[in-house]
Design a protein around this motif. Sequence first.
Motif, short mmCIF file in Angstrom:
data_model
loop_
_atom_site.label_atom_id
_atom_site.label_comp_id
_atom_site.label_asym_id
_atom_site.label_seq_id
_atom_site.Cartn_x
_atom_site.Cartn_y
_atom_site.Cartn_z
N ALA A 15 39.40 48.98 36.70
CA ALA A 15 39.84 48.60 38.04
C ALA A 15 39.14 49.44 39.08
CB ALA A 15 41.35 48.81 38.15
N GLU A 16 39.06 48.93 40.28
CA GLU A 16 38.53 49.71 41.39
C GLU A 16 39.74 50.14 42.23
OE1 GLU A 16 35.32 49.42 45.04
OE2 GLU A 16 35.37 47.84 43.53
N TYR A 74 43.44 43.47 48.68
CA TYR A 74 43.96 44.66 48.00
C TYR A 74 45.38 44.40 47.51
CZ TYR A 74 40.10 47.27 50.04
OH TYR A 74 38.84 47.72 50.38
N GLU A 75 45.73 45.06 46.43
CA GLU A 75 47.07 44.99 45.85
C GLU A 75 47.57 46.42 45.65
OE1 GLU A 75 50.50 43.15 44.04
OE2 GLU A 75 48.96 42.46 45.41
N ARG A 88 44.51 48.68 44.65
CA ARG A 88 43.48 48.10 43.80
C ARG A 88 42.66 47.14 44.66
NH1 ARG A 88 44.04 46.74 37.99
NH2 ARG A 88 42.22 45.50 37.43
N ARG A 89 41.34 47.40 44.74
CA ARG A 89 40.46 46.46 45.44
C ARG A 89 40.25 45.28 44.49
NH1 ARG A 89 36.33 48.19 49.11
NH2 ARG A 89 36.31 50.08 47.87
N MET A 90 40.62 44.10 44.96
CA MET A 90 40.53 42.91 44.14
C MET A 90 39.10 42.37 44.12
SD MET A 90 43.66 42.76 43.18
CE MET A 90 43.81 41.16 42.41
N SER A 91 38.82 41.57 43.13
CA SER A 91 37.50 40.96 42.99
C SER A 91 37.10 40.23 44.27
CB SER A 91 37.52 39.95 41.83
OG SER A 91 36.40 39.10 41.88
N ARG A 154 36.29 40.50 35.67
CA ARG A 154 36.93 41.41 36.63
C ARG A 154 37.98 40.66 37.45
NH1 ARG A 154 35.68 45.07 41.02
NH2 ARG A 154 37.72 45.50 41.83
N ASP A 158 41.88 41.65 37.51
CA ASP A 158 42.55 41.99 38.77
C ASP A 158 43.79 41.11 38.98
OD1 ASP A 158 40.74 43.98 39.37
OD2 ASP A 158 39.59 42.79 40.80
N ALA A 162 47.65 42.46 39.11
CA ALA A 162 48.45 42.24 40.32
C ALA A 162 49.73 41.49 40.01
CB ALA A 162 47.62 41.48 41.36
#
Length: 191
Positions: A15-16, A74-75, A88-91, A154, A158, A162
């Motif tokens: 994850a980012e 983002y989540e 978490r930066r989403m795809s 990814r 994500d 989430a």
Amino acid sequence: MEHGRYDITLGDVPAEIVEIAQLGVPVGYIDRHMESGFVLADGTALLESEKDESGFYVGGAGMDGMFLRTNERYEPVRDENGAVTAFRRMSEYLPRFSAEEQALIFQYGMNTRDNLVADLTAALPALARSPQVRGLFASTAEKLKLIPAEDCQRLMADIRAAYKGRSEQSIRERQHAARKPAGKRKRSVER
């Protein structure tokens, strides 16, 4: 079942995660004030009031008190008590999918783009009597085919993280509400 189909899991996809730098977002060009939200370590501003149809925070750039929307989503990442600790930066491909398509990906996405597309396509003949659901499956599969395989993995990871996190938060909230003393709950009395 083909050999190795379930060897890879979405849990293996990193994850980012972006840390929170500040609570509250400064806004207003003339009348400067703070609004509910977060400023992340990478400079992204997230306002509580700026979420997409699926409930993801819409990233923004805070410039001179103005909130300029970006395409990033983002989540929140929560601890065991439900407190937001990071995001978490989403795809980057997430906004291409509607809330219904995201839910479908969550339900069927297990490991690779090709397996997900194959599973969605295999379901199409059984959905002949429901044109709306058939259209949902077909459009989701077509959109997924346009995404590079690694990026699609990814995206699936994500979405899974989430939706799973939201479910866990919902459970925590219900448990918390159930623990409240009986005297503080609202009671409905019918005669």
